[in-house]
Design a protein around this motif. Structure first.
Motif, short mmCIF file in Angstrom:
data_model
loop_
_atom_site.label_atom_id
_atom_site.label_comp_id
_atom_site.label_asym_id
_atom_site.label_seq_id
_atom_site.Cartn_x
_atom_site.Cartn_y
_atom_site.Cartn_z
N ARG A 76 0.83 -1.21 0.00
CA ARG A 76 0.00 0.00 0.00
C ARG A 76 0.86 1.26 0.00
O ARG A 76 0.53 2.25 -0.65
CB ARG A 76 -0.93 0.01 1.20
N GLN A 77 1.96 1.21 0.73
CA GLN A 77 2.87 2.36 0.76
C GLN A 77 3.47 2.61 -0.63
O GLN A 77 3.56 3.75 -1.07
CB GLN A 77 3.98 2.11 1.78
N ILE A 78 3.85 1.54 -1.31
CA ILE A 78 4.38 1.69 -2.67
C ILE A 78 3.32 2.31 -3.57
O ILE A 78 3.61 3.19 -4.37
CB ILE A 78 4.85 0.33 -3.22
N ARG A 79 2.08 1.84 -3.43
CA ARG A 79 0.99 2.39 -4.25
C ARG A 79 0.86 3.90 -4.02
O ARG A 79 0.77 4.68 -4.96
CB ARG A 79 -0.32 1.70 -3.90
N SER A 80 0.88 4.32 -2.76
CA SER A 80 0.69 5.75 -2.48
C SER A 80 1.90 6.59 -2.89
O SER A 80 1.75 7.76 -3.22
CB SER A 80 0.36 5.96 -1.00
N MET A 81 3.08 6.00 -2.87
CA MET A 81 4.28 6.76 -3.23
C MET A 81 4.46 6.92 -4.74
O MET A 81 4.96 7.95 -5.20
CB MET A 81 5.53 6.05 -2.67
N TYR A 82 4.07 5.92 -5.50
CA TYR A 82 4.44 5.89 -6.91
C TYR A 82 3.29 6.02 -7.91
O TYR A 82 3.54 6.25 -9.08
CB TYR A 82 5.19 4.60 -7.24
N LEU A 83 2.06 5.83 -7.46
CA LEU A 83 0.97 5.81 -8.42
C LEU A 83 0.00 6.96 -8.20
O LEU A 83 -0.17 7.43 -7.09
CB LEU A 83 0.22 4.48 -8.34
N ALA A 91 -7.57 14.29 -15.02
CA ALA A 91 -7.47 14.89 -16.35
C ALA A 91 -6.03 14.88 -16.83
O ALA A 91 -5.76 14.75 -18.01
CB ALA A 91 -8.03 16.29 -16.35
N ILE A 92 -5.12 15.06 -15.90
CA ILE A 92 -3.69 14.99 -16.23
C ILE A 92 -2.99 14.25 -15.10
O ILE A 92 -3.51 14.17 -13.99
CB ILE A 92 -3.05 16.38 -16.41
N CYS A 93 -1.84 13.70 -15.39
CA CYS A 93 -1.05 13.15 -14.29
C CYS A 93 -0.52 14.34 -13.52
O CYS A 93 0.07 15.24 -14.10
CB CYS A 93 0.12 12.32 -14.81
N HIS A 94 -0.75 14.36 -12.23
CA HIS A 94 -0.30 15.48 -11.43
C HIS A 94 1.21 15.59 -11.49
O HIS A 94 1.92 14.60 -11.49
CB HIS A 94 -0.78 15.32 -9.99
N GLU A 95 1.71 16.78 -11.53
CA GLU A 95 3.15 17.05 -11.67
C GLU A 95 3.98 16.23 -10.69
O GLU A 95 4.95 15.62 -11.06
CB GLU A 95 3.40 18.53 -11.45
N LYS A 96 3.57 16.19 -9.43
CA LYS A 96 4.39 15.50 -8.44
C LYS A 96 4.36 13.98 -8.61
O LYS A 96 5.22 13.29 -8.12
CB LYS A 96 3.97 15.88 -7.02
N LEU A 97 3.35 13.44 -9.28
CA LEU A 97 3.27 12.00 -9.50
C LEU A 97 3.66 11.60 -10.91
O LEU A 97 3.89 10.43 -11.18
CB LEU A 97 1.84 11.50 -9.23
N PHE A 98 3.73 12.55 -11.78
CA PHE A 98 3.96 12.24 -13.18
C PHE A 98 5.28 11.50 -13.36
O PHE A 98 6.33 11.98 -12.96
CB PHE A 98 3.97 13.52 -14.03
N GLY A 99 5.22 10.33 -13.93
CA GLY A 99 6.42 9.57 -14.24
C GLY A 99 7.01 8.81 -13.07
O GLY A 99 8.01 8.12 -13.23
N ARG A 100 6.42 8.89 -11.90
CA ARG A 100 6.99 8.17 -10.76
C ARG A 100 6.92 6.66 -10.96
O ARG A 100 7.70 5.93 -10.36
CB ARG A 100 6.27 8.53 -9.47
N HIS A 101 5.98 6.21 -11.80
CA HIS A 101 5.87 4.77 -12.04
C HIS A 101 7.16 4.20 -12.62
O HIS A 101 7.42 3.02 -12.51
CB HIS A 101 4.70 4.48 -12.99
#
Length: 135
Positions: A76-83, A91-101
């Protein structure tokens, strides 16, 4: 003098957004599958813990239950950190999450290896109890 970086074209931005959405959906499915496996094992162990058993059986079941419960929290922690928080990334990938995957494969691989080890030994433990007709 250096030229200012050119902003991505709308086609590049759309392609990046689609990649973000696809990767988030793929990783969400992988994490959800592992969490479902953990939930299944936790359910079996909880049922086992409700039955009277030998001390060694009870203590091993408690140990596996604790290990699996902690692993579920780490997934769950990985999910919240990276996705992204929604399956579509909004509508868009939020800047802070964009590309973290993109950083997820290494973290997931290490955690998945640990889960596979715990799952295998837990299944071996439960299978032994079934063969002995203790559950």
């Amino acid at each position: 003098m250096q030229a200012a970086p050119t902003p991505p074209s709308s086609e590049e931005a759309i392609a990046a957004l689609l990649t973000c959405r696809q990767e988030n959906q793929r990783w969400t499915a992988a994490l959800s599958m592992n969490e479902a496996d953990i939930d299944g094992l936790l359910g079996l162990l909880a049922d086992l813990l409700e039955q009277p058993a030998y001390q060694s059986v009870h203590s091993r079941a408690v140990r596996y239950y604790g290990q699996l419960f902690r692993l579920k929290g780490r997934f769950r922690q990985i999910r919240s950190m990276y996705l992204c928080t929604s399956s579509t990334c909004g509508a868009i990938c939020h800047e802070k999450l964009f590309g973290r995957h993109e950083a997820l494969p290494l973290s997931f691989s290490l955690l998945n290896d640990e889960f596979n080890t715990v799952r295998a030994t837990c299944y071996q433990f439960l299978s032994g109890l079934v063969r002995l007709n203790l559950i």
